[in-house]
Design an enzyme around this catalytic site. Structure first.
Site, PDB file in Angstrom:
ATOM      1  CB  SER A  90      -0.890   0.000   1.254  1.00 47.61           C
ATOM      2  OG  SER A  90      -1.508   1.254   1.435  1.00 47.61           O
ATOM      3  CE1 TYR A 130      -3.671  -2.036   5.345  1.00 44.30           C
ATOM      4  CE2 TYR A 130      -3.028   0.202   4.754  1.00 44.30           C
ATOM      5  CZ  TYR A 130      -3.422  -1.060   4.381  1.00 44.30           C
ATOM      6  OH  TYR A 130      -3.558  -1.370   3.054  1.00 44.30           O
TER       7      TYR A 130
END
Length: 237
Positions: free
Chosen positions: A142, A155
């Site tokens: 990501s 995250y």
């Protein structure tokens, strides 16, 4: 059919990016092993691939369970004897709370899914690639693994970790002719667990944008044993 005769394993294949990647690889001739916890979703994707003339098989697998992964790898080796492509896609997000308010159990579950899961899949399936002296591992990271993400530190940390794992494993597997790549999409139009943003879906990356990048990576002539692709919403492929 560029991938005819090849077998691909895609985690989190029941929806979103994993579904798009699976359908893309199947359309290119690969036999796709669809893995996730939810068999109902996997079987739907399997039916859709098969109705389009592709080949796929659904297999239930829990990334939090080492024995589940080991059993999957054992069955794959016994019935197919190969793994040409591994896409570590499955991931969860965080609840959007500051790190100091995050319960340790939530941190542990996120790291177990987003970082330990790919490690266990690589550990279980790489031996078949080494034996074949070929293979390609693609980790779906990501942009949060490159940029600060307030209220998403856990995250972000998991994706920074996945990037580091990718680069290091690429060096380890280079002598075995195994490529390792990482794709880092920005905000994507999926029903991603823990993702609570309200951005316009039409301005987000679409799942098949990632699928097209995977297709490019697995078919291009290897110029190196590590590839990284960042996808930003304003720069769709």
């Amino acid at each position: 059919m560029e991938l005819a005769g090849q077998l691909a394993v895609v985690t989190g294949a029941g929806r979103g990016i994993g579904e798009a990647i699976s359908k893309r690889l199947a359309s290119m001739g690969a036999f796709v092993m669809l893995v996730a916890r939810d068999m109902e979703r996997l079987e739907r994707v399997q039916r859709e691939i098969q109705s389009s003339g592709g080949s796929a098989q659904a297999a239930q697998l829990d990334l939090l369970n080492e024995q589940s992964i080991a059993k999957f790898a054992e069955n794959l080796c016994a019935h197919h004897g190969r793994c040409d492509i591994l896409v570590n896609n499955a991931a969860i997000g965080s609840t959007g709370t500051p790190l100091h308010e995050m319960p340790p159990a939530e941190w542990d579950r996120l790291m177990a899914t987003n970082l330990r899961g790919p490690y266990l899949m690589i550990r279980a399936l790489t031996p078949m690639m080494i034996a074949a002296k070929s293979g390609h591992i693609i980790n779906i990271s990501s942009l949060a693994g490159h940029n600060p993400l307030p209220r998403g530190a856990a995250y972000s940390a998991s994706k920074w970790g996945l990037n580091g794992l990718t680069y290091s494993v690429a060096e380890e597997l280079r002598p075995h002719n195994i490529r390792v790549s990482v794709i880092a999409p920005g905000s994507t139009n999926t029903r991603f667990e823990g993702q609570g943003d309200r951005k316009d879906p039409n301005k987000k990356i679409q799942p098949d944008d990632v699928g097209r990048i995977v297709a490019m990576l697995v078919t291009q002539a290897p110029q190196s044993f590590i590839s990284e692709v960042l996808i930003r919403p304003t720069q769709k492929p």
